[in-house]
Write a protein that holds these residues in place. Structure first.
Motif, PDB file in Angstrom:
ATOM      1  N   LYS A  38      -4.963  -4.564   5.072  1.00  0.00           N
ATOM      2  CA  LYS A  38      -6.116  -3.885   5.024  1.00  0.00           C
ATOM      3  C   LYS A  38      -6.360  -2.732   6.105  1.00  0.00           C
ATOM      4  CE  LYS A  38      -8.992  -7.746   3.291  1.00  0.00           C
ATOM      5  NZ  LYS A  38     -10.128  -8.667   3.470  1.00  0.00           N
ATOM      6  N   GLU A  39      -5.584  -3.111   7.159  1.00  0.00           N
ATOM      7  CA  GLU A  39      -5.506  -2.083   8.522  1.00  0.00           C
ATOM      8  C   GLU A  39      -4.869  -0.953   7.904  1.00  0.00           C
ATOM      9  OE1 GLU A  39      -2.985  -1.377  12.362  1.00  0.00           O
ATOM     10  OE2 GLU A  39      -2.930  -3.315  11.560  1.00  0.00           O
ATOM     11  N   THR A  67      -2.656  -5.374  -2.559  1.00  0.00           N
ATOM     12  CA  THR A  67      -1.918  -5.912  -1.770  1.00  0.00           C
ATOM     13  C   THR A  67      -1.090  -4.902  -0.996  1.00  0.00           C
ATOM     14  OG1 THR A  67      -1.874  -8.184  -2.670  1.00  0.00           O
ATOM     15  CG2 THR A  67      -0.649  -7.783  -0.809  1.00  0.00           C
TER      16      THR A  67
END
Length: 491
Positions: A38-39, A67
Motif C-alpha cells: 500500500k505504501e 497486490t
C-alpha cells in the motif's frame, strides 16, 4: 458492478550504459526507489509516473483488488550486478508465484543489462510467465528507449511504451496498458502483440517528440491506432548505449485477434526507415558552444542560456565526471553569474560537509573515474551551501516524485558556482534549483550534464538551450564506443 479482479503489480526500471565502469548495485535501487504494498501506491498518488497512473486508475475501478510487489528503479549507471538483479527478481517471483491472479501489470524500462545477461527484462518476463502460468493476462509498459527481445510476444499479452520524449506520459502509458487489460476482462478476448525490429539505431539526441522525425512518427502511430481500432501502437528507439543484439528501432502493435496489424506495421516500418537519416545530428564542441553563448549574451540575449552536455548525461549512463565542458567555461572566464551542474564526487561532498558552509576549499573537480575524458580541473573557492539532496519534482516529468540525490554541496569561485553530489543523477527539474538556492533569473550561463529530459523542466526558463559535443560515455558519434553486440552497420 463488474466482477472482482485480482491483480499483481511490480516494477523494475533501469537503463544500463554497457560502457560505464560503475556497476549498478542493490544500494542504487534502494536509494532511488524501493517500495512495496500500500505504501507504493500512497507514495505514487498524483505523481506523473506509472504507479501514479495505476493509483488513479484504481480510483475508477474499485473492483480491482491489487497486490503490489517490489517496485524499484535505479539511475542509469553501468550493468546491474548479478546479485542485485537476482535479489529483485527473486522477491517478485516469490510474491507472485503463489497467487491466483486474473492479471499482472509490470512497469519495466526495457533497456536493463546485467552481469551475464544482455536481456534481463526478457529473462524476468519468461520466469514470471512460468511462475503465474498461462492464464493470467500480462500487461507491460516500457520506456521509449527499450531494447525489446522479439520473442516476448509469446509471453506478454499487452504492451505499451512511452509516446513522448521527454517522457512526460509515464502515467498515461500505464493507463493505456491497464485500460486494455480491463477491456480484455470485460470481453473475454485476449489481445495479441505484433513486434517488428528494424535494421537501424536512431540516435536519441534527435528523438524528441516536440518536433522532428519522432514527432512525425508518433503522430502516424496514433493515427494508425485510432483508425485500425488497435489497443496500442508504440514505437521504440532502443537505448544506444546498451550494447545488446536488440538495440535498434522497433514497431509494436497490441491488437485483438480480429484486427490485422500487418499493413499498419508495414506502413510504420517504412516511414521509420525512411526517416532514419533524420535522427543524425552534429553538435559544436565545448569551446565553440561557450563562445556562442557569451557572444549571444553580449548581444543582449536573455538570461540564462543553458549549455547542455549530453555525452555525460546521467540519464544516458554518463559518469557525471567528465571535464571538457567545465574546462571550457573556466578558460573562457566569463564575468557573469554561472552555474555548473554537476560533478559526481561522494568523497568531495563529504569533505565539504565536514568543512561546513563558508569554509575555504581547494580541490580538483572531475576526472576521477575515467581521466581519459579529461583531467581534474583545479578549483579554489568556498563552500557556499550544503544540502541533504532531497526535493520533490514540480516539473512535468515525474511530477511529484520524491528525489534523493544524497548530500550535495555548492562551491563558489567568484561568479562561478559548482554543484557536487553524492549520487550521479540528472538535474531535470526546477526544484533542483530551489534546493541549491539558485534563481535562474539571476544566472547568465547554466551549464548542465543532461540531454532531452532537461527540456521538460527548463525549456520555458531558459532563453536558449545549446547542446554541445564532448568526450564521454554517451557521445553523438557511436563509432567511438567499443560495441560487441550492436551491428557495426548501425553505428
Amino acid at each position: 458492478m463488474p466482477a472482482p479482479r485480482r491483480i499483481a503489480v511490480a516494477r523494475i526500471w533501469h537503463e544500463a550504459n554497457s560502457f560505464n565502469p560503475v556497476a549498478t548495485t542493490l544500494d542504487d535501487f534502494r536509494r532511488r526507489e524501493w517500495t512495496k504494498g500500500k505504501e507504493a501506491l500512497a507514495d505514487a498518488r498524483s505523481t506523473a509516473t506509472e504507479l501514479g497512473g495505476l493509483a488513479g486508475f484504481l480510483d475508477d475501478h474499485p473492483h480491482w483488488d491489487v497486490t503490489v510487489s517490489r517496485c524499484t528503479s535505479a539511475p542509469p549507471l553501468g550493468p546491474v550486478t548479478r546479485d542485485a538483479c537476482a535479489a529483485i527478481t527473486r522477491e517478485i517471483l516469490e510474491d507472485l508465484q503463489a497467487g491466483d491472479w486474473d492479471g499482472v501489470y509490470l512497469s519495466l524500462h526495457g533497456a536493463m543489462v546485467a552481469e551475464g545477461d544482455l536481456s534481463p527484462d526478457y529473462s524476468f518476463l519468461t520466469a514470471l510467465r512460468r511462475a503465474i502460468g498461462p492464464d493470467p493476462l500480462l500487461a507491460v509498459s516500457f520506456d521509449m528507449h527499450a531494447c525489446l527481445d522479439p520473442t516476448l510476444v509469446g509471453v506478454v499479452d499487452i504492451l505499451s511504451g512511452y509516446h513522448s520524449y521527454p517522457h512526460v506520459d509515464m502515467d498515461a502509458t500505464a493507463l493505456r496498458a491497464l485500460s486494455a487489460m480491463e477491456r480484455a476482462f470485460e470481453t473475454g478476448v485476449r489481445p495479441r502483440i505484433e513486434l517488428r525490429q528494424l535494421d537501424f539505431l536512431p540516435l536519441s539526441h534527435g528523438m524528441r517528440t516536440d518536433a522532428g522525425p519522432m514527432a512525425e512518427l508518433v503522430a502516424m502511430a496514433d493515427t494508425e491506432c485510432a483508425a485500425e481500432g488497435f489497443e496500442d501502437v508504440s514505437l521504440f528507439g532502443g537505448f544506444a548505449y546498451a550494447d545488446t543484439q536488440n538495440t535498434r528501432a522497433i514497431v509494436t502493435v497490441t491488437h485483438l485477434p480480429d484486427r490485422d496489424p500487418a499493413p499498419a506495421i508495414a506502413r510504420l516500418s517504412a516511414a521509420y526507415l525512411a526517416r532514419s537519416g533524420d535522427f543524425a545530428i552534429t553538435l559544436p564542441d565545448a569551446p565553440t558552444a561557450v563562445a556562442k553563448a557569451l557572444a549571444d549574451l553580449d548581444a543582449g540575449a536573455g538570461w540564462p542560456i543553458a549549455l547542455v552536455d549530453p555525452a555525460d548525461n546521467p540519464l544516458s549512463g554518463g559518469i557525471g565526471d567528465t571535464t571538457a565542458q567545465f574546462r571550457a567555461l573556466v578558460e573562457a572566464a566569463p564575468d557573469l553569474p554561472t552555474v555548473f551542474c554537476f560533478f559526481f564526487d561522494p568523497g568531495l561532498v563529504a569533505r565539504a560537509h565536514d568543512l561546513g558552509e563558508g569554509a575555504a576549499i581547494s580541490c580538483g573537480l572531475g576526472g576521477r573515474i575515467l581521466p581519459e575524458f579529461g583531467a581534474p580541473v583545479p578549483f579554489e573557492g568556498v563552500v557556499e551551501r550544503l544540502t541533504d539532496g532531497r526535493f520533490r519534482n514540480r516539473g512535468p516529468m515525474e511530477y511529484g516524485r520524491q528525489i534523493d540525490l544524497g548530500r550535495t554541496a555548492v562551491l563558489r569561485q567568484g561568479q562561478m558556482r559548482v554543484v557536487i553530489c553524492e549520487t550521479c543523477q540528472s538535474a531535470n527539474d526546477p526544484a533542483w534549483c530551489d534546493l541549491h538556492g539558485i534563481d535562474l533569473a539571476e544566472v547568465a550561463i547554466f551549464a548542465v550534464k543532461a540531454k532531452n529530459h532537461f527540456r521538460a523542466g527548463f525549456q520555458d526558463l531558459c532563453s536558449q538551450i545549446i547542446d554541445l559535443d564532448c568526450a564521454g560515455l554517451a557521445p553523438v558519434d557511436l563509432s567511438t564506443l567499443p560495441y560487441r553486440h550492436v551491428p557495426a552497420e548501425f553505428l
